[in-house]
Design a protein around this motif. Structure first.
Motif, mmCIF file in Angstrom:
data_model
loop_
_atom_site.group_PDB
_atom_site.id
_atom_site.type_symbol
_atom_site.label_atom_id
_atom_site.label_comp_id
_atom_site.label_asym_id
_atom_site.label_seq_id
_atom_site.Cartn_x
_atom_site.Cartn_y
_atom_site.Cartn_z
ATOM 1 N N CYS A 1 0.898 -1.054 -0.028
ATOM 2 C CA CYS A 1 -0.033 -0.028 0.108
ATOM 3 C C CYS A 1 0.877 1.222 0.082
ATOM 4 C CB CYS A 1 -0.988 -0.123 1.276
ATOM 5 S SG CYS A 1 -2.053 1.392 1.316
ATOM 6 N N GLY A 2 1.240 1.682 -1.176
ATOM 7 C CA GLY A 2 2.382 2.791 -1.254
ATOM 8 C C GLY A 2 3.574 2.163 -0.910
ATOM 9 N N THR A 3 4.122 2.878 0.081
ATOM 10 C CA THR A 3 5.457 2.196 0.534
ATOM 11 C C THR A 3 5.597 1.344 1.777
ATOM 12 O OG1 THR A 3 5.885 4.163 1.942
ATOM 13 C CG2 THR A 3 6.615 4.218 -0.420
ATOM 14 N N THR A 4 4.327 1.067 2.017
ATOM 15 C CA THR A 4 3.944 -0.022 3.256
ATOM 16 C C THR A 4 3.437 -1.194 2.903
ATOM 17 O OG1 THR A 4 3.806 2.091 4.726
ATOM 18 C CG2 THR A 4 2.687 0.114 5.720
ATOM 19 N N SER A 5 3.824 -2.232 3.541
ATOM 20 C CA SER A 5 3.253 -3.757 3.210
ATOM 21 C C SER A 5 2.165 -4.014 4.234
ATOM 22 C CB SER A 5 4.193 -4.550 3.426
ATOM 23 O OG SER A 5 4.817 -4.885 4.900
ATOM 24 N N TYR A 6 1.072 -4.922 4.033
ATOM 25 C CA TYR A 6 0.171 -5.014 4.691
ATOM 26 C C TYR A 6 -0.486 -6.517 4.629
ATOM 27 C CZ TYR A 6 -3.237 -4.039 1.299
ATOM 28 O OH TYR A 6 -3.705 -4.139 0.074
ATOM 29 N N ASP A 7 -1.221 -7.091 5.693
ATOM 30 C CA ASP A 7 -1.822 -8.390 5.385
ATOM 31 C C ASP A 7 -3.351 -8.043 4.903
ATOM 32 O OD1 ASP A 7 -3.004 -10.791 5.612
ATOM 33 O OD2 ASP A 7 -2.324 -11.261 7.729
ATOM 34 N N SER A 8 -3.332 -8.561 3.815
ATOM 35 C CA SER A 8 -4.720 -8.107 2.852
ATOM 36 C C SER A 8 -5.897 -8.949 3.546
ATOM 37 C CB SER A 8 -4.662 -8.312 1.348
ATOM 38 O OG SER A 8 -4.425 -9.877 1.165
ATOM 39 N N SER A 9 -5.623 -9.843 4.600
ATOM 40 C CA SER A 9 -6.720 -10.690 5.077
ATOM 41 C C SER A 9 -7.252 -9.841 6.439
ATOM 42 C CB SER A 9 -6.225 -12.199 5.416
ATOM 43 O OG SER A 9 -5.352 -11.875 6.280
ATOM 44 N N THR A 10 -6.542 -8.925 6.993
ATOM 45 C CA THR A 10 -6.917 -8.147 7.998
ATOM 46 C C THR A 10 -6.854 -6.559 7.819
ATOM 47 O OG1 THR A 10 -4.704 -8.077 8.910
ATOM 48 C CG2 THR A 10 -5.730 -10.184 9.747
ATOM 49 N N LYS A 11 -6.432 -6.322 6.611
ATOM 50 C CA LYS A 11 -6.452 -4.743 6.424
ATOM 51 C C LYS A 11 -6.726 -4.310 5.064
ATOM 52 C CE LYS A 11 -4.067 -3.959 10.356
ATOM 53 N NZ LYS A 11 -4.551 -3.064 11.299
ATOM 54 N N ILE A 12 -6.778 -3.040 4.600
ATOM 55 C CA ILE A 12 -7.461 -2.695 3.223
ATOM 56 C C ILE A 12 -6.319 -1.514 3.058
ATOM 57 C CG2 ILE A 12 -9.324 -1.259 4.276
ATOM 58 C CD1 ILE A 12 -10.647 -2.229 1.741
ATOM 59 N N CYS B 1 -6.371 2.135 1.361
ATOM 60 C CA CYS B 1 -7.365 3.278 0.805
ATOM 61 C C CYS B 1 -6.462 4.313 0.554
ATOM 62 C CB CYS B 1 -8.279 3.679 2.071
ATOM 63 S SG CYS B 1 -9.661 2.250 2.385
ATOM 64 N N SER B 2 -6.220 4.438 -0.805
ATOM 65 C CA SER B 2 -5.433 5.863 -1.410
ATOM 66 C C SER B 2 -4.005 5.991 -0.690
ATOM 67 C CB SER B 2 -6.238 7.021 -1.183
ATOM 68 O OG SER B 2 -7.615 6.966 -1.844
ATOM 69 N N GLY B 3 -3.341 4.651 -0.381
ATOM 70 C CA GLY B 3 -2.055 5.165 0.185
ATOM 71 C C GLY B 3 -1.901 4.875 1.615
ATOM 72 N N SER B 4 -3.134 4.545 2.036
ATOM 73 C CA SER B 4 -3.139 4.531 3.710
ATOM 74 C C SER B 4 -3.806 3.142 4.128
ATOM 75 C CB SER B 4 -3.990 5.675 4.299
ATOM 76 O OG SER B 4 -4.323 5.408 5.779
ATOM 77 N N VAL B 5 -2.900 2.217 5.050
ATOM 78 C CA VAL B 5 -3.536 1.184 5.480
ATOM 79 C C VAL B 5 -4.461 1.290 6.497
ATOM 80 C CG1 VAL B 5 -2.820 -1.007 6.418
ATOM 81 C CG2 VAL B 5 -1.401 0.145 5.094
ATOM 82 N N GLN B 6 -5.728 0.861 6.478
ATOM 83 C CA GLN B 6 -7.017 0.864 7.034
ATOM 84 C C GLN B 6 -7.559 -0.651 7.587
ATOM 85 O OE1 GLN B 6 -8.230 3.987 8.025
ATOM 86 N NE2 GLN B 6 -6.234 4.655 7.478
ATOM 87 N N PRO B 7 -8.113 -0.445 8.642
ATOM 88 C CA PRO B 7 -8.490 -1.751 9.169
ATOM 89 C C PRO B 7 -9.580 -2.345 8.312
ATOM 90 C CG PRO B 7 -9.009 -0.012 10.721
ATOM 91 C CD PRO B 7 -8.979 0.625 9.700
ATOM 92 N N TRP B 8 -9.685 -3.748 8.218
ATOM 93 C CA TRP B 8 -10.771 -4.391 7.461
ATOM 94 C C TRP B 8 -11.796 -4.811 8.338
ATOM 95 C CZ3 TRP B 8 -11.836 -6.014 2.417
ATOM 96 C CH2 TRP B 8 -12.931 -7.092 2.411
ATOM 97 N N TYR B 9 -12.986 -4.706 8.198
ATOM 98 C CA TYR B 9 -14.155 -4.979 9.344
ATOM 99 C C TYR B 9 -14.766 -6.292 8.809
ATOM 100 C CZ TYR B 9 -13.509 -0.143 10.528
ATOM 101 O OH TYR B 9 -12.772 1.164 10.857
#
Length: 496
Positions: free
Chosen positions: A86-97, A99-107
């Motif tokens: 997500c931009g320059t940050t990695s995230y776990d797509s099973s728990t996060k989403i 949004c326009s380059g910002s890692v946000q919670p997945w509900y």
């Protein structure tokens, strides 16, 4: 790290290879290196395999793809197979989403992005990039704010009260359309079903009429507008925005004035008298065509069927003639115009706007002068004598070609058949020669020209326009001087 694999077989002829990393996930294949120990040393055969990681590049850094991920040139943690950037940050797509380059919670499965924020679409609403409460199925957006459309109304981005099914917007304000009316963005009283708007004001159309944005009286069903004024079409007429009297069915408009067309006539915006069926207009004036005539906007007398116009004046063609807009005398059927003057063409002739004498059938014009072609000749606008059939013109002068010759516009003597011109002078070619426009002596067949002078080429020589002595076959020129090459030399234009 090296791993050890125990081969259950006592033979080392078929060693087992093992890889702990998926080649597709790592981005490249790895080569296994195995060390086999001979059975002479061990009872069991052991195979030692090493798996060196081949480094990948992220920007200017190398990394192990089994534990890192490259996100737009930045090394980030590799969580699992669901890891994304997500931009320059990695995230776990099973728990996060993302949004326009910002890692946000997945509900849950209802999770969506609202700008750079995530939200649950079952409990929230996205209004122009802002997460807002979701009230019920009637929830809508008004700018960046959510509202319950069953209790509120959005008017040009402003939340307003909801009164009933008659609620409408007037600019940024809501109103009950059963008690108010919106006129040009302004709330006005509602009178009845005849209520209308006149600009920003409401009115009862059964008692008023709107004329050009101005409220005017309503008279009856014949009421109409004339500019910003109302009038009764049964008693008035509208003439170019001006209310005027109505006389009868013959009422018409003449500019901004009304008139009775049975007794008047409109002439170029001016009401004039009507005389009879012969009435016509002459500019802004009316006239009776049986007694008058219109000449360039001026009413003039009518004489008879021969009446015509000469400029702004009328005349009888039996007694006058119009020459260039000027009345002139009429002589007879031979009367013609010469410019602004009349003349009798049986006794006169018109030469370039000038009346001249008529001599006979041989009369012609020479510029502004007449002449008899049997006795005169016209030379460049000048009347000259006629000598005989050999008469010709030399410039503005006539001459007899049997006794004279024309040399460059000058009449010169004729000597004989050898006569020629030398500039403006004539000469006998058997006794003279022409040297650059100058008549010079003829010596013999050796005669030649040296500038404007003639010389005998058998005894003389021409040196740069100067006649010099000839010394013979050795003669040459040194500048303007001749010399004998057997006795002299020419040094830079000087004899030496």
């Amino acid at each position: 790290m090296p791993r050890r694999v125990i081969n259950s077989s006592s033979s080392s002829s078929s060693p087992t290879m093992w890889s702990s990393f998926n080649p597709a996930a790592a981005g490249r294949h790895r080569r296994l290196s195995c060390l086999l120990l001979p059975a002479a040393f061990l009872v069991l055969t052991f195979t030692f395999c090493t798996q060196p990681a081949t480094a990948a590049i992220c920007g200017t850094l190398s990394y192990d793809p089994s534990s890192k991920i490259c996100c737009s040139g930045s090394l980030q943690p590799l969580y699992n197979i669901n890891t994304k950037c997500c931009g320059t940050t990695s995230y776990d797509s099973s728990t996060k989403i993302c949004c326009s380059g910002s890692v946000q919670p997945w509900y849950n499965v209802n999770t969506q992005c609202c700008g750079t924020t995530s939200y649950d679409t079952s409990t929230k609403l996205c209004c122009d990039g802002q997460v807002q409460p979701l009230y019920n199925i009637n929830t809508k957006c008004c700018g960046t704010t959510s509202y319950d459309s069953s209790t509120k109304l959005c008017c040009s981005g402003s939340l307003q009260p909801w009164y009933n099914i008659n609620t409408k917007c007037c600019g940024t304000t809501s109103y009950d359309s059963s008690t108010k009316i919106c006129c040009g963005g302004t709330l006005q009283p509602w009178y009845n079903i005849n209520t209308k708007c006149c600009g920003t004001i409401s009115y009862d159309s059964s008692t008023k009429i709107c004329c050009g944005g101005t409220l005017q009286p309503w008279y009856n069903i014949n009421t109409q507008c004339c500019g910003t004024t109302s009038y009764d079409t049964k008693t008035r007429i509208c003439c170019s925005g001006s209310v005027q009297p109505w006389y009868n069915i013959n009422t018409q408009c003449c500019g901004t004035i009304s008139y009775d067309s049975s007794t008047k006539i409109c002439c170029d915006g001016s009401v004039q008298p009507w005389y009879n069926i012969n009435t016509k207009c002459c500019g802004t004036t009316s006239y009776d065509t049986s007694t008058k005539v219109c000449c360039s906007g001026s009413v003039q007398p009518w004489y008879n069927i021969n009446t015509q116009c000469c400029g702004t004046t009328s005349y009888d063609t039996k007694t006058r003639i119009c020459c260039g807009g000027t009345l002139q005398p009429w002589y007879n059927i031979n009367t013609k115009c010469c410019g602004t003057i009349s003349y009798d063409s049986s006794t006169k002739i018109c030469c370039d706007g000038s009346v001249q004498p008529w001599y006979n059938i041989n009369t012609k014009c020479c510029g502004t002068t007449s002449y008899d072609t049997s006795t005169k000749v016209c030379c460049s606008g000048s009347v000259q004598p006629w000598y005989n059939i050999n008469t010709q013109c030399c410039g503005t002068t006539s001459y007899d070609t049997k006794t004279r010759i024309c040399c460059d516009g000058s009449v010169q003597p004729w000597y004989n058949i050898n006569t020629k011109c030398c500039g403006t002078t004539s000469y006998d070619t058997s006794t003279k020669v022409c040297c650059s426009g100058s008549v010079q002596p003829w010596y013999n067949i050796n005669t030649q020209c040296c500038g404007t002078t003639s010389y005998d080429a058998s005894t003389k020589v021409c040196c740069s326009g100067s006649v010099q002595p000839s010394y013979g076959i050795n003669t040459k020129c040194c500048g303007t001087t001749s010399y004998d090459t057997s006795t002299k030399s020419c040094c830079n234009g000087v004899l030496c």
